[in-house]
Write an enzyme that holds these catalytic residues in place. Sequence first.
Site, PDB file in Angstrom:
ATOM      1  N   LYS A  31       0.829  -1.214   0.000  1.00 48.98           N
ATOM      2  CA  LYS A  31       0.000   0.000   0.000  1.00 48.98           C
ATOM      3  C   LYS A  31       0.858   1.257   0.000  1.00 48.98           C
ATOM      4  O   LYS A  31       0.678   2.141  -0.816  1.00 48.98           O
ATOM      5  CB  LYS A  31      -0.916   0.028   1.250  1.00 48.98           C
ATOM      6  CG  LYS A  31      -1.931  -1.081   1.290  1.00 48.98           C
ATOM      7  CD  LYS A  31      -2.831  -0.943   2.510  1.00 48.98           C
ATOM      8  CE  LYS A  31      -2.110  -1.112   3.833  1.00 48.98           C
ATOM      9  NZ  LYS A  31      -1.495  -2.427   4.021  1.00 48.98           N
ATOM     10  N   THR A  32       1.794   1.293   0.950  1.00 51.94           N
ATOM     11  CA  THR A  32       2.632   2.480   1.057  1.00 51.94           C
ATOM     12  C   THR A  32       3.468   2.647  -0.209  1.00 51.94           C
ATOM     13  O   THR A  32       3.616   3.737  -0.741  1.00 51.94           O
ATOM     14  CB  THR A  32       3.544   2.361   2.294  1.00 51.94           C
ATOM     15  OG1 THR A  32       2.712   2.147   3.441  1.00 51.94           O
ATOM     16  CG2 THR A  32       4.370   3.613   2.499  1.00 51.94           C
ATOM     17  N   ASP A 218      -1.851   7.962   4.122  1.00 53.84           N
ATOM     18  CA  ASP A 218      -1.468   6.570   4.432  1.00 53.84           C
ATOM     19  C   ASP A 218      -2.068   6.199   5.786  1.00 53.84           C
ATOM     20  O   ASP A 218      -2.377   7.080   6.583  1.00 53.84           O
ATOM     21  CB  ASP A 218       0.071   6.460   4.489  1.00 53.84           C
ATOM     22  CG  ASP A 218       0.543   4.997   4.389  1.00 53.84           C
ATOM     23  OD1 ASP A 218      -0.294   4.089   4.246  1.00 53.84           O
ATOM     24  OD2 ASP A 218       1.780   4.771   4.453  1.00 53.84           O
ATOM     25  N   GLU A 219      -2.245   4.921   6.051  1.00 54.51           N
ATOM     26  CA  GLU A 219      -2.790   4.448   7.342  1.00 54.51           C
ATOM     27  C   GLU A 219      -4.113   5.158   7.674  1.00 54.51           C
ATOM     28  O   GLU A 219      -4.349   5.588   8.801  1.00 54.51           O
ATOM     29  CB  GLU A 219      -1.779   4.675   8.484  1.00 54.51           C
ATOM     30  CG  GLU A 219      -0.391   4.102   8.233  1.00 54.51           C
ATOM     31  CD  GLU A 219      -0.290   2.611   8.544  1.00 54.51           C
ATOM     32  OE1 GLU A 219      -1.319   1.984   8.902  1.00 54.51           O
ATOM     33  OE2 GLU A 219       0.822   2.060   8.406  1.00 54.51           O
ATOM     34  N   GLN A 249      -5.812  -3.276  10.566  1.00 60.38           N
ATOM     35  CA  GLN A 249      -4.693  -2.706  11.314  1.00 60.38           C
ATOM     36  C   GLN A 249      -5.073  -1.438  12.064  1.00 60.38           C
ATOM     37  O   GLN A 249      -4.212  -0.642  12.424  1.00 60.38           O
ATOM     38  CB  GLN A 249      -3.522  -2.408  10.370  1.00 60.38           C
ATOM     39  CG  GLN A 249      -2.880  -3.667   9.825  1.00 60.38           C
ATOM     40  CD  GLN A 249      -1.639  -3.350   9.016  1.00 60.38           C
ATOM     41  OE1 GLN A 249      -0.605  -3.012   9.558  1.00 60.38           O
ATOM     42  NE2 GLN A 249      -1.749  -3.459   7.700  1.00 60.38           N
ATOM     43  N   ARG A 600       4.800  -7.755  10.890  1.00 59.88           N
ATOM     44  CA  ARG A 600       6.026  -6.957  10.771  1.00 59.88           C
ATOM     45  C   ARG A 600       7.195  -7.827  10.328  1.00 59.88           C
ATOM     46  O   ARG A 600       8.234  -7.328   9.898  1.00 59.88           O
ATOM     47  CB  ARG A 600       6.405  -6.297  12.109  1.00 59.88           C
ATOM     48  CG  ARG A 600       5.440  -5.279  12.684  1.00 59.88           C
ATOM     49  CD  ARG A 600       5.024  -4.242  11.701  1.00 59.88           C
ATOM     50  NE  ARG A 600       3.743  -4.613  11.082  1.00 59.88           N
ATOM     51  CZ  ARG A 600       3.325  -4.126   9.918  1.00 59.88           C
ATOM     52  NH1 ARG A 600       4.051  -3.306   9.231  1.00 59.88           N
ATOM     53  NH2 ARG A 600       2.156  -4.491   9.418  1.00 59.88           N
TER      54      ARG A 600
HETATM   55  P1  ATP Z   1       1.638  -2.231   5.978  1.00 62.97           P
HETATM   56  O1  ATP Z   1       0.212  -2.664   5.942  1.00 62.97           O
HETATM   57  O2  ATP Z   1       2.426  -2.994   6.974  1.00 62.97           O
HETATM   58  O3  ATP Z   1       1.783  -0.741   6.066  1.00 62.97           O
HETATM   59  P2  ATP Z   1       2.029  -2.002   3.136  1.00 62.97           P
HETATM   60  O4  ATP Z   1       0.820  -2.569   2.500  1.00 62.97           O
HETATM   61  O5  ATP Z   1       2.125  -0.536   3.205  1.00 62.97           O
HETATM   62  O6  ATP Z   1       2.251  -2.664   4.564  1.00 62.97           O
HETATM   63  P3  ATP Z   1       4.617  -1.882   1.934  1.00 62.97           P
HETATM   64  O7  ATP Z   1       5.343  -1.506   3.153  1.00 62.97           O
HETATM   65  O8  ATP Z   1       4.341  -0.866   0.903  1.00 62.97           O
HETATM   66  O9  ATP Z   1       3.249  -2.595   2.347  1.00 62.97           O
HETATM   67  O10 ATP Z   1       5.321  -3.110   1.235  1.00 62.97           O
HETATM   68  C1  ATP Z   1       5.746  -4.239   1.978  1.00 62.97           C
HETATM   69  C2  ATP Z   1       7.015  -4.799   1.402  1.00 62.97           C
HETATM   70  O11 ATP Z   1       6.760  -5.435   0.152  1.00 62.97           O
HETATM   71  C3  ATP Z   1       8.048  -3.742   1.139  1.00 62.97           C
HETATM   72  O12 ATP Z   1       9.317  -4.267   1.447  1.00 62.97           O
HETATM   73  C4  ATP Z   1       7.901  -3.486  -0.354  1.00 62.97           C
HETATM   74  O13 ATP Z   1       9.080  -2.989  -0.907  1.00 62.97           O
HETATM   75  C5  ATP Z   1       7.561  -4.857  -0.879  1.00 62.97           C
HETATM   76  N1  ATP Z   1       6.751  -4.819  -2.122  1.00 62.97           N
HETATM   77  C6  ATP Z   1       5.535  -4.272  -2.274  1.00 62.97           C
HETATM   78  N2  ATP Z   1       5.072  -4.422  -3.525  1.00 62.97           N
HETATM   79  C7  ATP Z   1       6.031  -5.083  -4.217  1.00 62.97           C
HETATM   80  C8  ATP Z   1       6.171  -5.546  -5.570  1.00 62.97           C
HETATM   81  N3  ATP Z   1       5.221  -5.361  -6.488  1.00 62.97           N
HETATM   82  N4  ATP Z   1       7.303  -6.186  -5.884  1.00 62.97           N
HETATM   83  C9  ATP Z   1       8.276  -6.404  -4.972  1.00 62.97           C
HETATM   84  N5  ATP Z   1       8.218  -5.994  -3.689  1.00 62.97           N
HETATM   85  C10 ATP Z   1       7.109  -5.338  -3.305  1.00 62.97           C
HETATM   86 MG    MG Z   2       2.289   0.778   4.862  1.00 57.22          MG
END
Ligand code: ATP
Ligand code: MG
Length: 753
Positions: A31-32, A218-219, A249, A600
């Site tokens: 997402k981020t 975000d969040e 979350q 995490r």
């Molecule tokens: P959270 O809910 O914990 O905030 P999130 O959904 O924001 O998580 P991110 O932190 O953006 O997730 O991504 C999680 C991990 O997966 C990061 O290390 C990111 O670089 C990796 N990642 C996300 N999308 C891809 C992709 N398409 N290819 C490779 N790695 C990815």
């Molecule tokens: Mg995130």
Amino acid sequence: MDLSVLNEQQRKAAENLNGPLLILAGAGSGKTRTMTYRIANLLEHGVPAWQILALTFTNKAARQMKDRIASLIGEIEAEDMWIGTFHSVCVRILRRDIEKIGYQRSFTIYDDDDQLRVIKDWLKQLKIDDKTLSARDVRNVISDSKNKLLTADEWFRSSEKAYRDQQIHDVYVRYEQTLKDNNALDFDDLLMKTLQLLMDHPPVLQYYQQRFRYVNVDEYQDTNMAQYEIVRLLTAKSHQLCVVGDDDQSIYGWRGADIRNILNFEQDFPDCTVIKLEQNYRSTATILDAANQVIAHNEGRKEKALWTENSLGEKIKLYTAGDEREEAAWISGQIKQMHNQGWPYAEMAILYRLHAQSRILEEMLVRAGIPYRVYGGTRFYERKEIKDILAYLRVLVNPADTVSLKRIINTPRRSIGDTTVSQLEEQALEEGVPMFSVLTNPPEELSSRARRCVSDFARLLFDLMSRRDSTPMDEFIETVINETGLINQMEKETEEAYITRKENMMEFIGAAKEYLDRAEDEDKTLQAFLENVALITDLDRQEDVPQFVTLMTLHSAKGLEYDAVFMAGMEENVFPSYRAINEDDRLEEERRLAYVGITRARKQLYLSLARSRTIFNQVSYNRPSRFVSEIPDRLIEDVWALSRQHFGEEPAPLRKPHNREPRYNDFGTPGMGQLNIPGVTKGFVPSQASKLSGSAMMRMYDPGDRVMHRKFGEGRVVSIEKAGTDARITIDFIAYGRKEFSLAIAPIFKLEE
Ligand code: ATP
Ligand code: MG
């Protein structure tokens, strides 16, 4: 820009540059990352950087996002963009226009500690006993009320209007007045007052509506009512809002966050696009499976199916310790060993439910020689000496800040006692001016000595003020520390305390220097620095110390990721907290917190619990957390049971299915458990050992060897001495220090290095 590094759904989101957009997805699904790429894509499509506002959960996340965007599209443009937390963005807005709602631009931001000071003062003046109504309780009510956007009177009308409520109201009203008089805002005010400014002053609102054409949050699941309203106002015309979040979350309900903000997004913005991300990139399949299984026990949630292509990885390790001390020793032993195998410390984190759990963990980490940082405990900026300096600096910037003035008027001691201070206060009240204004002309009733002391103090402040703007900020801070005598106040202080205090002051000057180095020109002022300090959370200091293990509460861990995560204190009443156990809503929030914790971890997850735990100076015996039972057996390796086998004992069933009736002490009598660290070499049980002769046994151990004791855990052999047919072995344990045993019967075995 290359969007091919995103998966199809992510790319769809990053390419959708029009209209409201909701990205609703589980942990670690990117997402981020997607939001970051979408902003970069906006820039690439010609949107000027200053038209973009991005709101993140921590300042650290803001910096990461900024860096990331800069690396995608180039440095220069990204600088004009507003990326920050709600609080820091609100401060920026207020600094420009707060005069319109009756404050001065030089306002001070009060933290918890300042708030409590003001409240305690009023409790005393109103003769309300701190025991019947604590300052903390009042603070919580005030904060809660502000989060719901209620004024003191509105809050009172909505309360039960009991005697206690009346008392709270009395303090609340006066608290508000004090802050106003001091030209100060508390954290909740930063949001409230911004909202007020935007609502009451249409030209200001119009300005920001036109400026921030593209708003990103975000969040989003953890926004509160004030934040929600601010976002709504800013985007009311443009409808260019992109929010990302995960209802699973949402963990700040207790602080006023409202999960409905994300669940109702589609109703709030009927023309919105919703994108779901389902592939998790962060964790091993085992960890993800566990997280999915745990969160599935919550009823009020949007069903999501997270999957991953990542490998199965190792099983989740569960360890049952006898007490919290042993638990901490096991964790530090494990970390040490992993470090020896090449895992960087920075890639390991210990997460816990309560701040108070960190003390024993820290002790064991120190003993094991593992560098670590605690985030969210006693924060650097909350230390007394630092708060003293800050109070001086605040007064020098905002002389109306009487709360800070009272803090420093006799720190270090300059013979201005409480009576003098009260008289100064009275005089100020009579004249209707801030206390600072009467310092130059103290009341006649004061003794000539007191008058002299007050005048000297006033002269000191004026002198410093006159130099404030002409000296570089870091030098100025040093001058303040020296000339106020803060550096030399040695009364009743040990040498060690003195050194620590001095070091902290130096670190503070260092922080100011560092700030100057990276601040933009217009922000190189003392005021901007103070603001920055006020908004710093401990999470933000983290990246400065990459070679350390991270310790923090589960609440602080949101959005972060580590190769190895230890979740300590997996016991009923600790986690879930005893306060949440009988309330379904709160229990579900605790479960979301467990979900946040589990997700995490990238590669390896460790869960640990203690059969007896002393916390807040009380011993309790709790059953394993229900969140442990909610993870299927197939995903768990019970290292405690394995270690019992190692000592020749029957493995006991550990993870009893969860039973809603509270039952205590499922483990029978409390006592020490056993430790196990993988990689055992010459293990043996005492019965075998006793068959060996003393000298044969002596040859098995050398000083310096790493050993494991059934009761005392891991340690190193200090010495072995022959004693008749037996031998005595002395071991230095991580958790318990030095102990000596008869080698023939000691339940020990040797560990690999
Ligand atoms: P959270 O809910 O914990 O905030 P999130 O959904 O924001 O998580 P991110 O932190 O953006 O997730 O991504 C999680 C991990 O997966 C990061 O290390 C990111 O670089 C990796 N990642 C996300 N999308 C891809 C992709 N398409 N290819 C490779 N790695 C990815
Ligand atoms: Mg995130």
